[in-house]
Enzyme design. Structure first.
Site, PDB file in Angstrom:
ATOM      1  N   ASP A 131      -3.347  -8.789  -0.280  1.00 40.66           N
ATOM      2  CA  ASP A 131      -1.896  -8.946  -0.240  1.00 40.66           C
ATOM      3  C   ASP A 131      -1.308  -7.564  -0.517  1.00 40.66           C
ATOM      4  O   ASP A 131      -1.258  -7.117  -1.662  1.00 40.66           O
ATOM      5  CB  ASP A 131      -1.433  -9.951  -1.298  1.00 40.66           C
ATOM      6  CG  ASP A 131       0.094 -10.006  -1.452  1.00 40.66           C
ATOM      7  OD1 ASP A 131       0.793  -9.468  -0.570  1.00 40.66           O
ATOM      8  OD2 ASP A 131       0.571 -10.575  -2.454  1.00 40.66           O
ATOM      9  N   LYS A 153       6.473   0.392   1.385  1.00 39.56           N
ATOM     10  CA  LYS A 153       6.162  -0.587   2.427  1.00 39.56           C
ATOM     11  C   LYS A 153       7.363  -0.822   3.339  1.00 39.56           C
ATOM     12  O   LYS A 153       7.215  -1.143   4.518  1.00 39.56           O
ATOM     13  CB  LYS A 153       5.729  -1.905   1.781  1.00 39.56           C
ATOM     14  CG  LYS A 153       5.432  -3.036   2.766  1.00 39.56           C
ATOM     15  CD  LYS A 153       4.980  -4.270   2.012  1.00 39.56           C
ATOM     16  CE  LYS A 153       4.835  -5.474   2.932  1.00 39.56           C
ATOM     17  NZ  LYS A 153       4.395  -6.675   2.199  1.00 39.56           N
ATOM     18  N   GLU A 211       2.431 -13.310   5.576  1.00 36.72           N
ATOM     19  CA  GLU A 211       2.391 -13.670   4.157  1.00 36.72           C
ATOM     20  C   GLU A 211       2.683 -15.152   3.891  1.00 36.72           C
ATOM     21  O   GLU A 211       1.930 -15.799   3.145  1.00 36.72           O
ATOM     22  CB  GLU A 211       3.354 -12.771   3.378  1.00 36.72           C
ATOM     23  CG  GLU A 211       2.860 -11.330   3.296  1.00 36.72           C
ATOM     24  CD  GLU A 211       3.913 -10.351   2.838  1.00 36.72           C
ATOM     25  OE1 GLU A 211       5.044 -10.793   2.540  1.00 36.72           O
ATOM     26  OE2 GLU A 211       3.624  -9.142   2.791  1.00 36.72           O
ATOM     27  N   ASP A 249       9.348 -17.427   0.791  1.00 36.47           N
ATOM     28  CA  ASP A 249       8.622 -16.291   0.230  1.00 36.47           C
ATOM     29  C   ASP A 249       9.560 -15.102  -0.002  1.00 36.47           C
ATOM     30  O   ASP A 249       9.895 -14.365   0.932  1.00 36.47           O
ATOM     31  CB  ASP A 249       7.489 -15.900   1.186  1.00 36.47           C
ATOM     32  CG  ASP A 249       6.620 -14.764   0.661  1.00 36.47           C
ATOM     33  OD1 ASP A 249       6.885 -14.275  -0.456  1.00 36.47           O
ATOM     34  OD2 ASP A 249       5.668 -14.375   1.356  1.00 36.47           O
TER      35      ASP A 249
END
Length: 568
Positions: free
Chosen positions: A6, A68, A145, A168
């Site tokens: 992850d 990211k 994800e 999420d």
């Protein structure tokens, strides 16, 4: 050895599939979460994780976090006197996780399943693969994800489940997926998201609110911008975490020998975060609309991502759906555990023999086309979808086009990914041209076929039936054209004023609204909105005030009818 990772905006985690179950791997500190932070000192020494995060307050210029968010963009951050891309910084985090696995298992992993936000585009996904390669890991699969989290949730008891929604909200990105489980098949029905919404944004909102009270004299203004932001965001992060456990929190920081503090309440924080909480609704609505599911037909609302711990977020979700969400899965661990399960599937582990997983194409794929408006004028740069978003993959779809000019000898097309009506607002993945025999306009047609698989590979086939000529293109990012030596070297480098009526604010706002509605829908409705946009653009080009007013009124009425249909 194949592992599951992850790779998060705020924290990352790694897990392995062993003895029929996913198992989290601790880092050197014994923690399952490793902060996605990198510090490189002037001496060249690299720190990753908590050690790097601890340097943010005192040496922010040489510390990188939340990189990211810049994956797939040629943006550099200078650390320790050298410039690094987001994928190179991500590679350092991945390498650290790889070393944790070596220390924990005694085996050296060479392959990985790496998770990405469901709404990551093609460039961002390719950048993630390169980051893995730079870290010595071949990315066998990129898994969305929320899909990974759904897999972890479903494997708890392997029971059939009616459609449920995975919500999420992580540190930097927000994803929503509608998932269904039946007879061992984990089927993703639709995904949507916001790559610029996460816990980091709530920290920024909290810091902006609390700073006025904690520092009324403006002592922070004397600090360099990078240091000031680091101090504020670190204080905001601590206060936000406190608010997850109580009605009030202390927003505090120290400058030299002076301490600064302010008490922030949950009600104040919720008011400061109103705009962010409102943004949570749009991806939910889009995903439900795309798969045709009514909110009341959802069996569960499953929470994933550390930012879902915030009471303000949970209250917003409860208000949105009229019921309490499910928080039985660990918000920080579910994605890594699901990635490891996907690794087990790829390794054909016997414990997962009855499990199958399907996913969807997160973005619409298509080409640029030319259309005639209501007055016969050619309008260029319009997007023609071929594979609509949330189509189950692997998928192969074909569309037919024809020449627009007499004696046209060639058809050139750009290949794009996105949801906007204008290709200029989407991402170009490649381009292709094909020769055609000169004939009157419209007589020569071509077939364009897109094939897209679960690994994100897009293949384009163009055929001219009149001549039998075919052209094929497999989309490859320019970064991926670098030779092996270049990749090896990179791996080593890691040891105005005049206003046209179009610019009129009311017209701009209406066109933007139409563009948003175009992006929010698919199929025939999307095509109809696109035609309305072309007609309104033609009215603006005419510079005829009466025509513009009439066209604007008509488009407004049409859009009002569409938006009167609300899902939530």
């Amino acid at each position: 050895m194949l592992i599951g990772i992850d790779l998060g905006t705020t924290n990352s985690a790694v897990a392995i599939w062993r003895n029929g179950a996913s198992e989290l791997v601790p880092n050197a500190r014994g923690d399952f979460l490793t902060p996605s932070a990198v510090h490189i000192g002037k001496d060249g020494i690299v720190s990753v994780g908590t050690a790097a995060l601890d340097r943010m307050a005192d040496d922010p210029l040489n510390t990188a976090t939340s990189f990211k968010r810049h994956m797939g963009v040629q943006r550099h951050q200078v650390l320790g006197g050298k410039a690094y891309t987001a994928e190179e910084l991500s590679a350092l985090v991945l390498r650290s996780l790889r070393e944790d696995v070596i220390a924990y298992t005694g085996e050296t992993p060479t392959e990985a399943v790496i998770t990405v936000p469901a709404y990551f585009n093609d460039r961002q996904r390719k950048a993630t693969r390169r980051a893995g390669e730079l870290a010595g890991l071949t990315a066998r699969r990129l898994i969305n994800e929320p899909t990974a989290a759904a897999l972890a949730f479903g494997l708890q008891d392997k029971a059939d489940r009616e459609p449920f929604l995975v919500f999420d909200l992580g540190g930097g990105t927000f994803d929503v997926s509608i998932v269904e489980m039946f007879e061992g098949i984990v089927e993703v029905r639709a995904s949507a998201g916001d790559n610029r919404l996460g816990g980091d944004d709530f920290n920024i909102a909290l810091a902006a609110m609390a700073r006025r009270t904690a520092d009324p004299e403006g002592a922070l203004d004397n600090l360099p911008q990078a240091r000031r932001e680091a101090v504020l965001l670190r204080a905001a992060e601590k206060a936000r975490r406190q608010l997850s456990h109580g009605p009030e929190a202390s927003f505090s920081f120290t400058l030299g020998d002076r301490s600064f503090a302010a008490t922030v309440s949950e009600a104040e924080f919720e008011k400061a975060a109103e705009d962010l909480l409102r943004r949570l609704r749009d991806p939910v609505v889009r995903s439900l609309r795309d798969c045709g599911i009514d909110p009341k037909d959802l069996s569960e609302i499953v929470l994933v991502g550390g930012a879902t711990r915030m009471p303000v977020v949970r209250r917003a979700i409860t208000r949105m759906f009229g019921r309490f969400p499910n928080s039985t899965v660990h918000p920080d661990h579910a994605v890594a555990l699901g990635a490891a399960a996907q690794a087990g599937l790829l390794a054909r582990d016997a414990a997962l023999d009855e499990i199958r997983i399907t996913d969807v194409c997160p973005f619409t794929l298509g080409i640029d086309v030319v259309e005639r408006d209501t007055h016969g004028v050619l309008v260029q740069g319009l997007f023609s979808p071929i594979i609509e978003r949330n189509t189950a993959v692997p998928a192969s779809r074909a569309a037919h086009y024809h020449t627009m000019s007499d004696n046209q000898k060639k058809i050139e097309m750009g290949i794009y990914q996105g949801e906007a009506r204008l290709v200029a607002d989407n991402i170009q993945l490649g381009k292709l041209s094909v020769s055609v025999p000169p004939r009157p306009a419209g007589e020569i047609g071509i077939e364009v076929r897109f094939s897209y698989d679960s690994s994100g590979l897009l293949e384009v086939d163009v055929c001219v039936p009149e001549t039998g000529l075919t052209r094929n293109l497999v989309i490859v990012d320019e970064e991926d054209r670098r030779d092996a030596g270049e990749m090896a070297r990179r791996r080593e480098a890691l040891a105005m004023l005049k206003f046209h009526p179009r610019e009129d604010a009311e017209n701009v706002a209406l066109m933007a609204r139409a563009g948003r509605i175009y992006e929010d829908h698919i199929g025939e409705l999307r095509q109809m909105v696109g035609q309305w946009m072309t007609s309104f653009a033609a009215a603006l080009e005419s510079q005829d005030p009466r025509r513009i007013v009439d066209s604007r009124a008509l488009l407004t009425v049409r859009l009002d009818k569409i938006e009167g249909q609300s899902l939530l």
